[in-house]
Design a protein around this motif. Sequence first.
Motif, short mmCIF file in Angstrom:
data_model
loop_
_atom_site.label_atom_id
_atom_site.label_comp_id
_atom_site.label_asym_id
_atom_site.label_seq_id
_atom_site.Cartn_x
_atom_site.Cartn_y
_atom_site.Cartn_z
N SER A 1 0.96 -1.16 0.06
CA SER A 1 0.13 -0.01 -0.08
C SER A 1 0.81 1.37 0.12
N GLY A 2 2.13 1.19 0.26
CA GLY A 2 2.99 2.45 0.42
C GLY A 2 2.85 3.21 1.55
N ASP A 3 2.23 2.73 2.80
CA ASP A 3 2.04 3.35 3.81
C ASP A 3 3.29 3.24 4.72
N GLY A 4 4.20 2.70 4.75
CA GLY A 4 5.34 2.25 5.36
C GLY A 4 5.21 1.16 6.24
N VAL A 5 4.00 0.70 6.28
CA VAL A 5 3.71 -0.89 7.15
C VAL A 5 3.58 -1.67 6.34
N GLY A 6 4.22 -2.96 6.31
CA GLY A 6 4.03 -4.09 5.61
C GLY A 6 2.58 -4.66 5.60
N ASP A 7 2.17 -5.36 4.37
CA ASP A 7 0.53 -5.82 4.75
C ASP A 7 0.77 -7.24 3.90
N LEU A 8 -0.61 -7.78 3.91
CA LEU A 8 -0.81 -8.93 3.35
C LEU A 8 -0.60 -9.22 1.85
N ASP B 1 -8.03 -10.30 1.38
CA ASP B 1 -6.53 -10.20 1.27
C ASP B 1 -5.60 -11.80 1.85
N PHE B 2 -6.38 -11.81 3.34
CA PHE B 2 -5.69 -13.19 3.84
C PHE B 2 -6.03 -14.53 2.94
N ASP B 3 -7.29 -14.48 2.42
CA ASP B 3 -7.52 -15.75 1.87
C ASP B 3 -6.55 -15.75 0.56
N MET C 1 -3.66 -14.61 0.06
CA MET C 1 -2.34 -14.97 0.50
C MET C 1 -2.23 -16.29 0.73
N LEU C 2 -3.17 -16.85 1.73
CA LEU C 2 -3.07 -18.40 2.02
C LEU C 2 -3.55 -19.12 0.61
N ALA C 3 -4.22 -18.97 -0.23
CA ALA C 3 -4.27 -19.73 -1.39
C ALA C 3 -3.06 -19.74 -2.16
N ARG C 4 -2.36 -18.48 -2.44
CA ARG C 4 -1.14 -18.38 -3.16
C ARG C 4 0.04 -19.28 -2.45
N ALA C 5 0.04 -19.11 -1.29
CA ALA C 5 1.07 -20.04 -0.48
C ALA C 5 0.83 -21.60 -0.73
N HIS C 6 -0.38 -21.91 -0.48
CA HIS C 6 -0.73 -23.38 -0.77
C HIS C 6 -0.38 -23.93 -2.11
N GLU C 7 -0.79 -22.74 -3.03
CA GLU C 7 -0.40 -23.13 -4.49
C GLU C 7 1.14 -23.36 -4.80
N LEU C 8 2.03 -22.72 -3.64
CA LEU C 8 3.46 -22.60 -4.26
C LEU C 8 3.86 -23.77 -3.36
#
Length: 543
Positions: A23-30, A80-82, A84-91
Amino acid sequence: MNSQWWRSAVIYQIYPRSFADASGDGVGDLEGITARLTSLRDLGVDVVWLSPFMTSPQKDAGYDVTDYCDVDPLFGTLADFDAMLARAHELGIRVIVDLVPNHSSDQHVWFQEALASVPGSRERGRYMFREGRGEDGSLPPNNWQSIFGGPAWTRVTEKDGAPGEWYLHLFDSSQPDFDWSNEEVREEFRRVLRFWLDRGVDGFRVDVAHGLVKQEGLPDYTPPEDADSMGGVEPVPYWGQEGVHDVYRDWRKLLETYDGDRVLCAEAWLPTVDEIAQWVRPDEMHQAFNFEYLMSDWDPAVLRTVITESLRAFHAVGAPSTWVLSNHDVIRHATRLSLAADFPQGHGIGPRSPGRPDQGEGLHRARAATAVMLALPGSAYLYQGEELGLPEAIDLPDEARQDPTWFRLKGERYGRDGCRVPIPWESDRPAFGFSETGASWLPQPDDWAAFARDQQSGLAGSTLELYRELLRLRRDLGVATSELKWIDPMPDDALAFRVGEVSVVANFGADPLALPDGAEVLVASGALDDGRVPYDTTVWARM
Ligand code: GLC
């Protein structure tokens, strides 16, 4: 995916606020995590563990939760969580989330209700409210100190404006402790577990897993001056109480109603591996962090003892040992291993601390230490950035610091911000690729360009390539599922063991160590000296 994967998995800790900021706000995100997951697949890890991203006022970087079943807008949304989880499982990467059951945020609806209710009410009964001592109740109920410094009790003002009861917070005053003798609290956490399990998570890292249950009567207790922040001399009335194990037996049963080998991992800071092993008995959790290993000096005799003891203690209860060198609560091991002074865990290091480490020596030693750790049978935990050889950010300006320890003790302890600085990805991008805008919630040291992933990727001898090679060999040669056998006799300043077909030799002494004739070196943590293993170097070899 094979079963009981947790017995040998390499688990990579993502500290979401400092991993990647979409998002560019300086805090990491999902979303940032999702976009960078391929780099973790390329690194070769099996699992990621995410520190808390649930709704929170962020008084303790998310370890102060207001809604256990939602995502804080700072990090994104449940969608966003879902994703992220789907992408991780795919990998092929499993995902573990952090669960914080010892305390909530003071902004949690339950705590707000408790404040608005009267002493003795059902609402107060979910937390640890007590009357004060002394005639007018103006003294805290006991002498316990917060892990972050200062008293562990805060007095509330009752509805009629009068000074009222006190509530317990083992951590910051914004983190009230739940009362785990209350069935309503237990039921609520079953609901939270189901919520994330239903979404498909592979397990939980359980925060302060030794602290939920407090000793009857809440007796006074004073830890020694130089204790680590979660340390003490036993028995400590708020750590490791027998009743806590019932909670995990209950959770284990709940997890077993789900398919796919879901796990619980305990964060339990206890003084011996035998005690830590009590959290992973067959009907309790699956893993517990081996903090005794993390806290061990870089010394062959010390390491040999802790490794032997860990394998014995965990195997005695049928669990794998785990191994860890860094996390978001300790000084990064590339710095810690060359500190000239003693720094109790949690106290941190900063510009005015004595005993400034030698960065070169620290990294050299850290690489050797990691090469030992990744050869040990069991499951290993990595902390984001250690694969880049990141040191602790010691010179953070005072005004940038955010750890509650820093505020509660008015700068007397630096706290843990130095290991939490956003990590570098590309050397020539804003915030070294952490965020497009260049924003970063803690300032990144200027010299971190050299540590950026793109500078190390494909570069022979870089720390990133060393980690990749260690992880590849560990997997291909079945190192983590082999039995460890010490190679004796060895010189006093060396550590040597066999795991399956791999022999591991680490040299801690000034004189280079010759390997037997015909030894085939598979990987080395540093350059060899004419085929010999120099000071602070570890090799994996066939010999
Ligand atoms: C655990 C977390 C730490 C946090 C504390 C309170 O030790 O690892 O970061 O401050 O619990 O939740």
